[in-house]
Design a protein around this motif. Structure first.
Motif, PDB file in Angstrom:
ATOM      1  N   LYS A  45     -29.757 -14.928 -11.453  1.00 19.18           N
ATOM      2  CA  LYS A  45     -30.058 -16.253 -12.017  1.00 19.18           C
ATOM      3  C   LYS A  45     -31.411 -16.277 -12.730  1.00 19.18           C
ATOM      4  O   LYS A  45     -31.515 -16.726 -13.878  1.00 19.18           O
ATOM      5  CB  LYS A  45     -30.005 -17.316 -10.903  1.00 19.18           C
ATOM      6  N   THR A  46     -32.439 -15.813 -12.026  1.00 21.59           N
ATOM      7  CA  THR A  46     -33.774 -15.808 -12.638  1.00 21.59           C
ATOM      8  C   THR A  46     -33.819 -14.856 -13.828  1.00 21.59           C
ATOM      9  O   THR A  46     -34.451 -15.150 -14.860  1.00 21.59           O
ATOM     10  CB  THR A  46     -34.845 -15.426 -11.596  1.00 21.59           C
ATOM     11  N   THR A  47     -33.121 -13.730 -13.708  1.00 24.99           N
ATOM     12  CA  THR A  47     -33.053 -12.777 -14.824  1.00 24.99           C
ATOM     13  C   THR A  47     -32.488 -13.460 -16.064  1.00 24.99           C
ATOM     14  O   THR A  47     -33.004 -13.296 -17.175  1.00 24.99           O
ATOM     15  CB  THR A  47     -32.185 -11.561 -14.423  1.00 24.99           C
ATOM     16  N   PHE A  87     -41.191 -21.501 -13.544  1.00 27.66           N
ATOM     17  CA  PHE A  87     -41.155 -20.208 -12.862  1.00 27.66           C
ATOM     18  C   PHE A  87     -40.893 -20.396 -11.378  1.00 27.66           C
ATOM     19  O   PHE A  87     -41.497 -21.248 -10.739  1.00 27.66           O
ATOM     20  CB  PHE A  87     -42.471 -19.458 -13.081  1.00 27.66           C
ATOM     21  N   GLN A  88     -39.947 -19.573 -10.863  1.00 24.91           N
ATOM     22  CA  GLN A  88     -39.618 -19.631  -9.432  1.00 24.91           C
ATOM     23  C   GLN A  88     -40.859 -19.274  -8.609  1.00 24.91           C
ATOM     24  O   GLN A  88     -41.168 -19.926  -7.623  1.00 24.91           O
ATOM     25  CB  GLN A  88     -38.489 -18.636  -9.143  1.00 24.91           C
ATOM     26  N   ILE A  89     -41.556 -18.229  -9.042  1.00 29.35           N
ATOM     27  CA  ILE A  89     -42.843 -17.897  -8.444  1.00 29.35           C
ATOM     28  C   ILE A  89     -43.874 -18.596  -9.313  1.00 29.35           C
ATOM     29  O   ILE A  89     -44.076 -18.230 -10.466  1.00 29.35           O
ATOM     30  CB  ILE A  89     -43.121 -16.373  -8.490  1.00 29.35           C
ATOM     31  N   LEU A 167     -34.703 -24.799 -15.442  1.00 30.46           N
ATOM     32  CA  LEU A 167     -35.380 -25.103 -14.180  1.00 30.46           C
ATOM     33  C   LEU A 167     -34.962 -24.104 -13.109  1.00 30.46           C
ATOM     34  O   LEU A 167     -33.801 -24.054 -12.726  1.00 30.46           O
ATOM     35  CB  LEU A 167     -35.013 -26.526 -13.719  1.00 30.46           C
ATOM     36  N   ASP A 168     -35.935 -23.312 -12.627  1.00 30.77           N
ATOM     37  CA  ASP A 168     -35.625 -22.276 -11.645  1.00 30.77           C
ATOM     38  C   ASP A 168     -36.105 -22.697 -10.256  1.00 30.77           C
ATOM     39  O   ASP A 168     -37.260 -22.507  -9.905  1.00 30.77           O
ATOM     40  CB  ASP A 168     -36.279 -20.949 -12.070  1.00 30.77           C
ATOM     41  N   GLU A 169     -35.199 -23.286  -9.496  1.00 25.66           N
ATOM     42  CA  GLU A 169     -35.463 -23.688  -8.104  1.00 25.66           C
ATOM     43  C   GLU A 169     -36.694 -24.576  -7.958  1.00 25.66           C
ATOM     44  O   GLU A 169     -37.573 -24.306  -7.138  1.00 25.66           O
ATOM     45  CB  GLU A 169     -35.583 -22.449  -7.210  1.00 25.66           C
ATOM     46  N   VAL A 170     -36.720 -25.650  -8.734  1.00 26.96           N
ATOM     47  CA  VAL A 170     -37.866 -26.566  -8.622  1.00 26.96           C
ATOM     48  C   VAL A 170     -37.813 -27.414  -7.354  1.00 26.96           C
ATOM     49  O   VAL A 170     -38.766 -28.113  -7.044  1.00 26.96           O
ATOM     50  CB  VAL A 170     -38.012 -27.492  -9.860  1.00 26.96           C
TER      51      VAL A 170
HETATM   52 MG   LIG Z   1     -34.268 -16.385  -8.686  1.00 25.96          MG
END
Ligand SMILES: [Mg+2]
Ligand SMILES: Nc1ncnc2c1ncn2[C@@H]1O[C@H](COP(=O)(O)OP(=O)(O)OP(=O)(O)O)[C@@H](O)[C@H]1O
Length: 246
Positions: A45-47, A87-89, A167-170
């Motif tokens: 997903k993040t990729t 960003f997730q991180i 949106l990555d895991e906000v």
């Molecule tokens: Mg991810």
């Protein structure tokens, strides 16, 4: 006839050394649509978000944004075209205040962003108010706790005035009240005309937000369609939902 997609991803593949993180993934995002993206940890997903925003380079495949093939266009130019992400991180700029972190987003956003720092700060304050973080504007970003960092990530991305928001895991790590608040924010953003791809493990949020759902598993797309249909698809239950309940 349905409107032309704002984002069209065709046969996208990303390999890291021996690992295929994303394998021949094809999908599109319509203007004003909220597309939910789910799948187990490590599904890619993040990729996918990094390939679209340009922080990673695809091994093969094509990304078309508003009828333009992005090719090897760098991330900052994609941001100027209107692709915004979180960003997730989280990576707040250390030493900068919360408002200045968001102002950076305003300076580098769609159409080249704001030219003047004062204007960028003004836009940053608006976005901080929008996400409920205005009271922390003057603090240093690294002093923020987890939930406030999530809000900061969102405000930074919004300050770019993107046309497509990734949106990555906000909502990770937020409590129920905070999740409801972010759901309301995402809805409001869409009502302003933005198209949104939302990665989330919080199923309540995915269900209530998504017009359509896309599921990745081991880098492959295993489902794409109406949320009710996708969430009852045996392959999706087996790969993701069943495992989560276990
Ligand atoms: Mg991810
Ligand atoms: N820079 C990298 N170098 C090597 N492998 C990577 C890199 N980034 C991601 N991967 C690998 O690619 C796969 C997909 O990772 P990705 O972060 O896209 O998953 P994800 O679906 O976002 O997972 P999560 O739900 O845990 O955030 C994983 O196996 C991961 O270890």
């Amino acid at each position: 006839m349905p409107a032309a997609p704002i984002l069209d991803v065709r046969g996208l593949t990303k390999r890291f050394a021996g690992l295929t993180a994303l394998s021949n993934v094809t999908f599109s995002l319509a203007p004003g649509e909220i597309l939910g993206l789910i799948g187990p940890n490590g599904a890619g997903k993040t990729t996918l978000v990094s390939l679209v925003s340009g922080t990673l380079e695809a091994t093969s495949g094509e990304i078309v944004f508003d009828n333009e093939i992005l090719g090897d266009m760098p991330a900052f130019r994609r941001a100027q075209l209107g692709i915004g992400r979180t960003f997730q991180i989280m990576r707040p700029f250390p030493g900068l205040s919360v408002v200045d972190n968001v102002a950076v987003g305003a300076l580098f956003g769609t159409g080249g962003g704001e030219r003047e720092l004062a204007k960028a700060r003004e836009r940053a304050m608006e976005k901080l108010e929008f996400v409920g973080l205005a009271h922390r504007a003057a603090q240093r970003a690294e002093a923020l706790g987890g939930p406030d960092r999530k809000r900061l990530e969102l405000a930074k991305a919004l300050a770019m005035n993107p046309r497509v928001l990734l949106l990555d895991e906000v909502m990770a790590g937020l409590n129920n009240v905070e999740i409801e608040a972010v759901i309301a924010i995402v809805r409001k953003v869409r009502d302003q005309g933005m198209s949104i791809l939302v990665i989330e493990h919080v199923m309540k949020a995915i269900r209530s937000l998504s017009d359509r759902l896309l599921v990745l598993h081991h880098g492959e797309k295993i489902a794409d369609g109406a949320p009710d249909t996708v969430l009852n698809d045996p392959r999706v239950v087996e790969a993701y939902l069943g495992r989560r309940r276990a």
